[in-house]
Each structure stands twice: as C-alpha cells, then as structure tokens.
Design an enzyme around this catalytic site. Structure first.
Site: not given
Ligand code: IVH
Length: 678
Positions: A120, A122, A436
């Site tokens: 399967e 993970k 800025c």
C-alpha cells in the site's frame, strides 16, 4: 591497544555523539514546532549511519545523549488519553535486498515460503486512531508516544467523510481504527496560494500543513485547510469476529462501514519475494499519479491470523515494513539570487537556476525563503545546489554540493534597501522577514493590485500583471481607489490597444464596486484574512463601514478578540489611519459591496438564546458573536423568556431546565441554518 584502534574508537565516539545530537535536534524540530529542517530521507540516513556505527563500536555509544526510541507528537496543548492498544511505528527498509530479508524472516517464523502480501502507499501525514464504541465515534487521538496521544476528537469529527456512526446494525462494541491524516496536493496548493496572498508564510510540505492544522485550537481550521483521513489498520477490536481474514479485505470492510479507506487501485497484492519487490516498484511508479503525498510503500502480510502469530517487536510489528522511496533530486547551478517584493513588503530571495528537468517539469527557480535560510544553507551565487521535489510544487534547495563550489562563488549580500524603491529595509521583532516599509513602493502596489484583481478576490478580467505594471509605471494608478478613475485612454496606453478590450477592463472594474462584500474584505489584502475568514467577517459586519468599526466592538469583547485571529488582524489593519483613509476613499469613489443576505428577522433577531454544553465547532464566544451580529441576545440563565436553547455535548442542568419548561432546543447545525450559514 594499538594507538590507531584507540584513535578510531575516540573519533567514532565523537561521531556517534554528534550524530545523536543532530538527530535529537531534528526530532525536536519535527515533532515540536511542526516545521522540519531536513527531509525524511536525509533524516533516515542519519539514523542508519548511527545504527551502523553503534553496531561497530558498541562501547562508543556510552555517554552520548540518549535517543528516543519512538517519536512523540504530543503538543502539550490538548488533553491526552491512552490508546487501548499501543500505536507502533514501522521498521524502515530501503532496498530490494531488505525486502527479501523481510520475507525470509517471516518465512522462517511461519514455516512457509509461500507468503502473500499487500503493498500500500505510505501516506505522508499524521497517524491517528479513531475509536468507535457500539458504532459511534467517541474519540480520536494522535499517536503521541504510542501509549497516549492528543485528544483531537473535535478536529477529526469535522473531516469530510469521517462518519460519526458506522453504517451497520451490528457494530463491534469497540474498535480502534487506525489511519493517517493528510492534506491532498490540490488543497495544499490552494492553502499556500491563499496564505501567500494574505502575506503569510507558506507551508513547506503537506505534512507540515496537516500537523500545523491539528495544533490549531479552532477545529474549523480542519475544514478550511482541507484535511482528509484514510484508514488502513485496526488497534483494539471487540469482538475480532467482525474483522475479515486478510489485510486486503480490511478496506472492503471499512468501506462497508462508511469509513474512508485505501481504494483497490492503490493496493498491489504479491506472493513471495520476487513479486513483492515488483509490487513495491509498481507502487513507486504509480505514486506520481496520486493526489496525496506519499513517502514510501507499506508491505503487509495478507493473513491477519499470520500477523497475530508473528506479533511485534519492541516498537514495530514483525508482519509489516515501510519501504522508503528516495526523493526525486537533481543538481543544478545558481545563476543569480534575486528578490521579490511581496504585497506587505516582505523581501523573498529567489535562486535563479540553470534550467533542469526534475520529475517531469523544467525547474528554473527555487525559493530561498528568507535571509536566515540563505545563511543557514550557505548558498552562494555560482554554487551547485541539490534540489528536491517532495510534495512541493516549487522545488526546495536541500543543500549545496561543496565539492563543486567554484572559487568565484559569491556569497549573497542581503540588501539594506528595497531593490525597487530603494527605501531602507526593516525587520520586525520576532520575525525572520526583512521588509520594505515604504507603503508607496511600486512593487508592493503592483502585488496589492494583482491580489485585488485576482480570482479569489474581485476577479477583474483583463487586469493582469502586465497591464498593472504599465499602469503603475505610467503613474496612473498610485493606489487602489485610482482604479475607479481610469479612463479608456489610460487603459489603452497600458497595453489594451483595442478600444473594446479597454472598455471591457473598465466595465469589470465598474462592476467590482458592487461585488460581494467578502471579496472586498479579502481583496484588501489584510494579513491573516483568507477567503473563508473574509466570508465570516462579511456575515458579521455586513458593510465596509461596519468592518471599519470592528475596532470598537471587538475591543469591547476581550474574549472574542483573543479567540479570532482574523478579527484581530482587521482591528490592527483599521487602527492604521492610512488604511482607514484608503477605505474611506473607496467608499467616496462609489464602492458599495453587497452584504450577505440578512439573517431572517423572525429566526434570530430579537430572540433570546442560551448556550449550554460544548458545541461541535463553535466556541461559546464565537456563537455569541454570531447571534449578536444577527440581532439576537444571549442570556446566561434559562427561563420562560428564553426562546432557544442551543445545546452541545455534555449539556447539563440548563438542558434539563429547558426540557422542563418545554423550550425549543436546537443544536449548532440548526443555529447555523437560522443564521443562514447553511
Ligand atoms: S500500517 C504498526 N499502512 O506510517 C503500524 N501505516 O511508520 C502499522 N502510514 O504510524 C501501520 N500509510 O501512521 C500503515 N498504508 C499504511 C500507512 C501507514 C502511512 C503511517 C502510519 C504509521 C506509520 C508507521
């Protein structure tokens, strides 16, 4: 002992100590702050190195800092509860030979070489265990330390697809279903785009987003951030007769119960070692098609009986292993480091790369996040860097190949001035960002206008970055309200050469005056305010003028102010005279956003409510705020004059009293319907 051997023992001791320290540091970053510094792959390699060294020099390990055997994700902010059955982790393997060794071990224990497996994906998220008692969801816990985990029941209840009851007339009396909480790629991209637009930091990967979300005290965040859950295992189960015979049939049973499970095309069956190796490879190849993050494949013995027979070791079962995929990586050179000025003035350094193909797409830029990140990685112009794609759409720079650093490599000097308007940059206390601070900076203005015209906001067709750049450069737009003074000639000289397309842009701008209020709330670009928060604020304040006065009402209600970051951000935003002036100008320019529909006068307005018990998603302060915003009142004691009692979990005496008095008792969902939220 020969001097040489003693030396090598001493340096190994040092190496082991260093490795342990480094691993412990990464553990803290990974589990504690939910912001990992290195990728899983590199982390695993550090651990492997340590295990090998410790095997070679068993004595050298003495006196080194101790290592936790299993991770611990308990946050300290949630109550913890014990798992009925321990939550273990999986042994990790990396090569085909490791897989064969795993098979050989099981074959020996079970006395047969003919073993069936399932492979399967993970899932790369957070482990959770959800307990159903007599078919009803009663609890959800994180793995924690394996013995006890954080109680995240309220969060898990809100995950789409997680049923509050199992779909069966004969449920087990108790079952712990185990699975993974994760964020699909599409949701991950959406959340990050929204955060960027709202001037917030991006999440590095979907797992950090999932972990960060679970740590939010407000469970509604789970919905806003698109969390999902997939189940693939079982902890305690009484009686076990409800379970199928094989691992492969478990998802079938889960699906029948209405639980979200792994689907058939995500499972590869295999028999024997050769097939097993091929199945893992098939899973690896297929993973690029998955819309969820994976970091490997999990190999499990098919027979649940066999699983019980082989049992578990100290921290992992013997019947399964995790095969970790190496991440997609490549090297390329940094041509330059440039700076992007964001909407709120944040300067983001970007590495301009020699284009290279990685996982099928050409990469020519990678973000360097901020000044500290450049320093930490010591990335220089001319360096060869390793880039990696790990669930991220934008690749990350994972390191510098120092062996290939040319003598001419230039350290990047972070500028002391904004590259656009040359105003001196500044830093805020406690923030890594360098900004800025010139509100009139053309770069910031362009970003603000782009955000304003963007899809989630006012959606002004034809007002894209190129047109905006020209309008700003020509001085025709100095601030948002200027958009509403534009003439056809202005738009034409900004590149919309045909009169027709210029008219279309103007018509779209015109229409935005009466757009929905939430679009404006979002479009203003207030930090912390994404589209969901904007809709919420629009419902509560109903007009731009109302929103501006949020200051007074919010300050009057301390509880609320503390619990709602978006509202706090609005208050801060409008505390700034410049922002108040901006919105006043917009209103003067004829901006009249359309508020959400009035909550029906009969439903909430003029009615008295009493709240009791804990509601599934709203805090008491939030529910009170909503009712009051809709013209209702919230009382503390139940009497004949109470119109509605809103009851949540563990409601006590007040609910009893309401029943005795024959009052109307509603739940949160009904309240939301009355508020026209659903
Ligand atoms: S089976 C004893 N199957 O990986 C644990 N785990 O490192 C048996 N995971 O805690 C778990 N996808 O959270 C299993 N298909 C999958 C999985 C999976 C992800 C996670 C899980 C577990 C961790 C183990």
């Amino acid at each position: 002992m020969p001097a040489e051997a003693a030396d090598s023992g001493a340096s190994s001791r040092q190496q082991i100590a260093d490795l342990r320290r480094e691993i412990a540091r990464h553990d803290a970053a990974y589990h504690g702050a939910a912001a990992a510094e290195i990728g899983d792959w590199d982390y695993d390699q550090l651990k492997r190195q340590l295990t090998t060294l410790e095997g070679q020099f068993p004595d050298a390990a003495n006196g080194s800092p101790a290592l936790a055997k299993i991770g611990d994700d308990r946050s300290g902010i949630f109550p913890t509860r014990r798992h009925r059955e321990r939550m273990m982790s999986l042994e990790k393997v990396y090569t085909a030979a490791d897989l064969r060794a795993f098979h050989a071990r099981l074959a020996k224990r079970l006395g047969s070489d003919d073993l069936a497996y399932v492979v399967e994906p993970k899932f790369d998220g957070l482990a959770v265990s959800v307990t159903y008692e007599n078919g009803r969801l009663v609890r959800a816990l994180t793995r924690g330390n394996g013995i006890e985990g954080d109680d995240v029941t309220a969060h898990v209840r809100l995950i789409p697809g997680v049923p509050s009851e199992l779909r069966t007339t004969s449920p087990p009396s108790v079952i712990e279903v185990r699975g993974e909480l994760f964020v699909p790629f599409a949701e991950f991209a959406r959340v990050n785009t929204e955060r960027e637009a709202a001037g917030e930091a991006r999440f590095a990967n979907p797992r950090n987003l999932a972990a960060g979300t679970l740590r939010q005290l407000d469970p509604q965040e789970v919905v806003r951030r698109g969390l999902r859950l997939v189940f693939f295992g079982v902890g305690a189960c009484v009686p076990t007769t409800v379970l199928p015979e094989t691992q492969g049939d478990l998802p079938v049973q889960f699906t029948a119960w209405g639980l979200p499970a792994i689907v058939v095309r995500q499972v590869w069956p295999a028999r024997g070692a050769d097939e097993l190796v091929r199945a893992v490879e098939a899973c690896r190849v297929a993973r690029t098609e998955f819309d969820f993050p994976t970091d490997g494949a999990v190999v499990k013995l098919q027979s649940l009986e066999g699983q019980r027979e082989v049992g578990a070791g100290e921290s992992a079962p013997r019947w399964a292993v995790a095969f970790k995929f190496p991440p997609d990586r490549t090297e390329t050179q940094v041509r330059a480091i440039t700076l992007q000025v964001g909407r709120s003035g944040v300067l983001t350094p970007v590495a301009e790369l020699v284009p290279v193909v990685l996982s099928g797409s050409t990469i020519s830029r990678a973000t360097l996040h901020n000044r500290d990140e450049i320093a930490r990685r010591d990335v220089r112009i001319g360096d060869t860097v390793v880039i990696e794609k790990a669930g991220e759409i934008i690749p990350a720079i994972v390191g510098v190949n120092l062996a290939r650093r040319p003598p001419t490599a230039q350290p990047f000097e972070f500028p002391t001035q904004c590259p656009e308007c040359h105003t001196a940059v500044a830093e805020r206390k406690g923030e890594v960002a360098v900004r800025c601070v010139n509100a009139a900076c053309p770069a910031q203005l362009r970003r603000r206008l782009e955000h304003f015209a963007s899809k989630g906001a006012l959606e002004i067709a034809g007002l894209g970055p190129t047109t905006i750049e020209a309008l700003v450069a020509q001085g025709r737009v100095k601030d948002l309200p200027d958009l509403f003074r534009l003439r056809r000639e202005d738009v034409m000289s900004a590149g919309k050469t045909s009169a027709k397309s210029a008219e279309q842009v103007l018509a779209a701008i015109e229409a935005s005056r009466h757009a929905e209020l939430w679009r404006w709330v979002y479009g203003l670009g207030i930090p912390q305010v994404g589209t969901v928060a904007a809709r919420d604020l629009a419902r509560r304040f109903r007009t731009l003028e109302g929103l501006m006065t949020a200051k007074v009402s919010a300050a009057a209600n301390e509880r609320e102010k503390a619990g709602d970051p978006a509202l706090r951000a609005v208050v801060i935003y409008f505390a700034d005279a410049k922002n108040r002036a901006l919105v006043a100008k917009l209103i003067a320019a004829g901006v009249r956003p359309v508020g959400p529909p009035e909550p029906s006068a009969t439903a909430v307005a003029g009615k008295t409510f009493v709240l009791t018990g804990s509601l599934p998603t709203l805090t008491r302060a939030q529910a009170t705020g909503k009712i009051e915003a809709a013209g209702g009142k919230v009382g503390t004691t139940v009497s004949r004059h109470t119109h509605f009692v809103v009851a949540g979990a563990d409601a006590g005496a007040k609910l009893e009293q309401a029943r005795t008095l024959g009052l109307t008792i509603i739940d949160e969902a009904a309240l939301r319907r009355m508020l026209l939220e659903e």
